[in-house]
Write an enzyme that holds these catalytic residues in place. Structure first.
Site, PDB file in Angstrom:
ATOM      1  CE  LYS A  92      -2.074   3.865  11.583  1.00 19.87           C
ATOM      2  NZ  LYS A  92      -1.875   4.299  10.184  1.00 19.87           N
ATOM      3  CD  GLU A 114      -3.328  11.953   8.806  1.00 20.34           C
ATOM      4  OE1 GLU A 114      -2.507  12.878   8.958  1.00 20.34           O
ATOM      5  OE2 GLU A 114      -2.984  10.752   8.695  1.00 20.34           O
ATOM      6  CB  SER A 383      -1.638  -3.708  11.983  1.00 15.41           C
ATOM      7  OG  SER A 383      -3.038  -3.819  11.832  1.00 15.41           O
TER       8      SER A 383
END
Lengths: 417, 269
Positions: A92, A114, A383
């Site tokens: 991210k 969010e 990830s």
């Protein structure tokens, strides 16, 4: 090599994507589009982005040959792209840095985001701390409970976490609430969307920032497999789909490489309790773009389920919808139980605790590998790391795990009397 | 000419401003909507905006979101909303009805019943206008053409953030009236500044030649009157929903009539 030039100038991936927002946001979206068009090829912007990735995030992340796991499975060799080793523990951060750099250049001092599992929220809070930006993170009240370590992390980093009580109290409701905040504070606020969804240019922009993952693999894989060789398959989990687009995108032109997205099949694809929008959804409009969504016969968005808060979303990035329709990628489902088994397997065979999201991709690679030859290679995008999920895993296994050991009272050394 | 254009023309001839109440279809009771619509007309409504419930109403505030959730629990989908309009039309052939909602239920309706079915069914049930909050002009060319073909006005929003270019673009495609969102925020917000609205309207009118209604954040007669001094219509929604949300079945219509009569009086004074 395949010619691939998506999206079009208005953000369409075939019939998907686009910009479906209320009028109040149109100007903000136009501004963002102009800013991204200006900076995406700007040498100073690119140099700063690369420097941030190298020195703050810790890139390039390595590709790791999971030799023991591969040997046990008795088939293709499994390689893990270690996005779990990034600062803040997941992919991210790549995208958040890019968007926060844009926010600074656009003169927007306030950031909203969010988050579902909290990884995007933590990454956003981290960058806001580093750049001195105000940060508000919307999170479904349900997710606030199940991801409490990440909530506290965000608070430590100076962010305000707003629990969202409306609707199903999960990620989609947090997204609605963030959109509302943006409408009300559009003059000074930049909305950092965490996945390859939302109105144009978000799906394209987030993909571009995340494509550093696949671009690194293009040079790393031949170093491991031999000159000129790329993996036979690339596997990544798909909720909104940003880590998958990040690793897929540079491989789209390499037609010999199979691209496989793994959705959360929850309690089973036919149980009604899953988050598999590509396999069980249908085209519709949600959160500013046209894509596959989970909906009922009246077009109402249905509740989703996944063991992993990060995959628990009723839509998917529009580019995945296009890749599925055109057959360039295929999408499969992995259940909660299969993901959990893969989680434990990777812990024990390789000493790596994966995020529950990534465990879905690992689980599918474990099914795929034995069907392939030992000379073949599967590249799995790991990830994120699983620290945030160990409470969930412990609960499911009935294990002894205390989320907040002895934080209150005089037993903590240094605590004030 | 459409029923909406007729209505505005008749009002302008008498020097009056349009009162446009909004209510979520099927709220607070599944069967009450046609009676509520008749009550609104009785109290002086000129156009009725009927909200189509949607699970994820991004541009609406908590009051209208809650009303939508209640209506969804009562089983109200787009087909039921159209049926309510059909029932209303049995006793009223004059008052325009505008459906207000989000893109996805409309797209789903067409997927299930075939292309063009939404416009056809709207026309058959007596719907006069459609406002889809998340269909900006650039994403609904075909949809707009189908509605025009069925004689239905496609209504668009403008906002404080709209540029001149945007006003021109909306002016080219909007029919019926243009709905100016009076503030940056969601429905029911409390930040309305009437002087800002008054300053914006002449800018809009340079480009938009059809009537301009104003809504979002109008909560009382005084504000409605102030807005109506510059706008062609005032739209009120969240305040009505608040007033009726806890009323027993037999009181819902009466409470709405009492409230709208005050507003009507203020607009006509």
């Amino acid at each position: 090599m395949l010619q691939y030039d998506q999206p079009d100038t208005r953000g369409h991936f075939g019939p998907y994507g686009g910009s479906f927002v209320s009028e109040t946001l149109t100007h903000a979206i136009d501004e963002l589009r102009a800013a991204y068009a200006r900076y995406q090829n700007d040498p100073d912007f690119i140099a700063e982005f690369r420097s941030e990735l190298a020195h703050y995030v810790g890139r390039p992340s390595p590709v790791y040959h999971a030799a023991r796991m591969s040997r046990e499975l008795g088939g293709a060799q499994i390689y893990l792209k270690r996005e779990d080793l990034n600062h803040t523990g997941a992919h991210k951060i790549n995208n958040v840095i890019g968007q926060a750099m844009l926010a600074r250049r656009m003169g927007k001092p306030r950031i909203i985001a969010e988050t579902g599992a909290g990884q995007h929220g933590v990454a956003t809070a981290t960058i806001c701390a580093r750049y001195g930006l105000e940060c508000v993170v919307y999170m479904g009240a349900e997710d606030v409970k199940r991801q409490s370590p990440n909530v506290y992390r965000m608070q430590l980093l100076g962010a305000r976490v707003v629990p969202v009580e409306s609707g199903s109290r999960t990620l989609k409701d947090a997204l609605n609430e963030a959109m509302r905040d943006w409408v009300a504070n559009v003059d000074n606020t930049f909305y950092i969307i965490g996945t390859v969804a939302g109105p144009h240019p978000y799906p394209m922009m987030v993909r571009d920032f995340q494509s550093v993952i696949g671009t690194e693999c293009l040079t790393q894989m031949p170093e491991l497999l031999g000159p000129g060789r790329q993996p036979d398959a690339v596997v990544a989990c798909v909720g909104g789909g940003s880590n998958a687009m990040g690793i897929f995108y540079p491989y789209i032109a390499h037609e010999a490489v199979q691209l496989i997205g793994v959705e959360a099949a929850g309690q089973g694809l036919d149980s009604g309790k899953h988050s598999a929008s590509l396999e069980r959804g249908s085209p519709g409009v949600l959160h500013g773009n046209r894509t596959y969504i989970l909906q009922d016969e009246n077009g109402q968005i249905t509740e989703t389920h996944s063991i992993s808060a990060g995959l628990d979303y009723p839509g998917v990035g529009p580019e995945h919808a296009w890749l599925q329709d055109t057959g360039r990628a295929r999408y499969v489902g992995i259940t909660d139980d299969e993901a959990l088994a893969a989680f434990h397997h990777l812990c024990r065979t390789e000493g790596i605790i994966p995020a529950l999201e990534s465990s879905h991709a690992v689980a599918y690679a474990m099914q795929l590998a034995p069907t392939m030859a030992p000379g073949q290679a599967i590249l799995v995008n790991l990830s994120g790391r699983g620290d945030k999920d160990i409470g969930t895993v412990a609960d499911l296994a009935g294990g002894e795990y205390f989320d907040r050991p002895s934080q209150q009272g005089a037993t903590v050394k240094g605590a004030r009397a | 000419m459409s029923r909406i254009a007729d209505t505005f023309e008749a009002l302008q001839a008498r020097g009056r401003k349009a009162l446009i109440p909004y209510v979520t279809a099927g709220f607070p009771f599944a069967d009450i909507t046609p009676a509520l619509m008749h009550g609104m007309v009785e109290a002086g409504a000129d156009v009725i905006e009927l909200g189509v419930p949607f699970s994820d109403p991004m541009a609406d505030g908590p009051v209208i979101q809650k009303a939508g959730e209640k209506a969804l629990q009562l089983g109200i989908g787009l087909a039921e909303v159209l049926e309510m309009v059909r029932v209303f039309r049995q006793r009223n052939s004059a008052t325009p009805v505008v459906l207000m909602g989000y893109a996805n239920p409309v797209e789903r309706y067409e997927q299930q019943r075939g292309p063009g079915s939404f416009a056809r069914d709207c026309a058959a049930c007596g719907v006069d206008g459609v406002l889809v909050v998340d269909y900006p002009p650039e994403e609904c060319e075909q949809f707009g053409a189908e509605l025009r073909g069925s004689g239905i006005d496609l209504i668009f929003l403008l906002a404080p953030t709209s540029t001149t270019e945007r006003m021109q673009q909306v002016a080219r495609v909007a029919r019926g009236y243009v709905y100016y969102v009076s503030l940056k925020g969601v429905t029911g917000s409390g930040a309305l500044k009437t002087e800002e609205v008054a300053a914006m309207l002449p800018r809009i009118r340079e480009h938009v030649k059809i009537p301009v209604g104003v809504g979002f954040g109008i909560r009382d007669a005084q504000t409605a009157r102030a807005i109506a001094s510059t706008a062609d219509a005032v739209v009120m929604g969240s305040r009505i929903i608040e007033l009726i949300e806890d009323q027993p079945h037999e009181r819902v219509v009466g409470v709405t009539i009492d409230f709208l009569r005050q507003i009507r009086k203020a607009l006509d004074a």
